[in-house]
Design a protein around this motif. Structure first.
Motif, PDB file in Angstrom:
ATOM      1  N   ARG A  30       1.263  -1.365  -0.464  1.00 49.67           N
ATOM      2  CA  ARG A  30       0.208   0.201   0.023  1.00 49.67           C
ATOM      3  C   ARG A  30       1.096   1.030  -0.201  1.00 49.67           C
ATOM      4  O   ARG A  30       0.423   2.270  -0.480  1.00 49.67           O
ATOM      5  N   LYS A  35      -4.021   2.104  -4.210  1.00 52.13           N
ATOM      6  CA  LYS A  35      -4.738   1.919  -4.446  1.00 52.13           C
ATOM      7  C   LYS A  35      -4.936   0.894  -4.319  1.00 52.13           C
ATOM      8  O   LYS A  35      -6.020  -0.299  -5.120  1.00 52.13           O
ATOM      9  N   LEU A  38      -7.931  -0.987  -3.634  1.00 48.30           N
ATOM     10  CA  LEU A  38      -9.447  -0.424  -3.686  1.00 48.30           C
ATOM     11  C   LEU A  38      -9.865  -1.566  -5.242  1.00 48.30           C
ATOM     12  O   LEU A  38     -10.327  -1.870  -6.086  1.00 48.30           O
TER      13      LEU A  38
END
Length: 235
Positions: A30, A35, A38
Motif C-alpha cells: 500500500r 489504490k 480498492l
C-alpha cells in the motif's frame, strides 16, 4: 489422539503467522500502491456480481453465487499477488544487491552465488548455475560491468569447458534486462545440461572460490565489533 491434537495446535499457531504475513505484505504494498485495496476489492465484487447475475438468469443463483465467491477470492489473490510483486520490485530497483535477492528466488534447480566479482565502485556480478548453464547477472554501471564480466568469463574458462555462459546486465537501458524480468529471462533460456553436469559444474566453480570466500581475514583475534561478511567462512 495426541498426534491429532498436536497437529491441530500446529495449524492453529501457523494460521496467525500467515495472516500476519499477509497483513504485512499489504501494508508494504500500500505504501507503493495506495489504490491496491480498492482495485483488489473491485475485482472481487465484479467477479462475484457477474456470476451471481448469471445465476439468477439461468435459475441457479445459489450454485453460481458459491462459485462466484470462490472465483472472486481467487481473482483477488492473483491481482493482489501481482501488484505486491510489482511494488516489491519497484522498491528494490536501484538498490545494491537487488539482483542477488531476485536470484535467490529463481526456483529449484538453480544454485546462486552472490558477488563473485566486484570493483571499488561497487559494481557487482552474481552467478547462477542451472540446466541452462552459467548465468552471470551484473548490476551497476554498464560500461564498467563489461570489464568485470569479461574477467569473470576468462577466469571460469580455465576450469569449466563446454558449458554455455550467459550474461545479464540489470537495468532499463538498451540491451539490459529490467530487474522484474530477470527471473523470467533466465527461465526462458534453453536447458542444455543434465543434472550430473550441473553438479559437476557447481563443484568446479566452488573449487575456484568466489569473492567472499577468497577475502583475506586478519590474523589473530577478530577486532571488536567487526562482522563477518555474508557468505564468508572461517578457515
Amino acid at each position: 489422539m495426541a498426534r491429532k491434537a498436536k497437529s491441530d495446535s500446529g495449524d492453529t499457531a501457523a494460521n496467525p503467522g500467515r495472516l500476519k504475513q499477509i497483513a504485512l505484505t499489504y501494508k508494504m504494498t500500500r505504501k507503493a500502491d495506495p489504490k491496491v485495496g480498492l482495485v483488489v476489492a473491485g475485482v472481487g465484487l465484479a467477479v462475484f456480481g457477474v456470476l451471481l447475475a448469471i445465476g439468477f438468469l439461468i435459475g441457479f443463483p445459489v450454485y453460481l453465487g458459491i462459485l462466484g465467491f470462490l472465483l472472486a477470492f481467487l481473482a483477488m489473490a492473483i491481482v493482489f499477488g501481482r501488484r505486491a510483486e510489482r511494488a516489491a520490485f519497484g522498491q528494490m530497483e536501484g538498490q545494491p544487491g537487488a539482483a542477488a535477492a531476485v536470484l535467490q528466488n529463481v526456483g529449484r534447480g538453480w544454485t546462486t552465488t552472490p558477488a563473485v566479482a566486484m570493483n571499488r565502485n561497487q559494481d557487482v556480478v552474481h552467478r547462477a548455475v542451472g540446466k541452462a548453464g552459467i548465468v552471470l547477472v551484473a548490476e551497476g554501471n554498464p560500461n564498467r560491468l563489461k570489464t568485470l564480466l569479461a574477467a569473470e568469463k576468462r577466469k571460469m574458462a580455465r576450469i569449466v569447458v563446454d558449458v554455455p555462459v550467459h550474461d545479464i546486465i540489470v537495468g532499463n537501458g538498451e540491451g539490459q534486462v529490467p530487474l522484474k524480468k530477470v527471473r523470467t529471462t533466465m527461465l526462458k533460456l534453453p536447458r542444455v545440461l543434465s543434472g550430473p553436469q550441473v553438479t559437476t559444474t557447481n563443484d568446479r566453480l566452488r573449487a575456484m572460490g568466489d569473492l567472499m570466500s577468497n577475502m583475506p581475514l586478519p590474523k589473530g583475534p577478530m577486532p571488536k565489533g567487526m562482522r563477518m561478511p555474508r557468505g564468508g567462512k572461517m578457515r
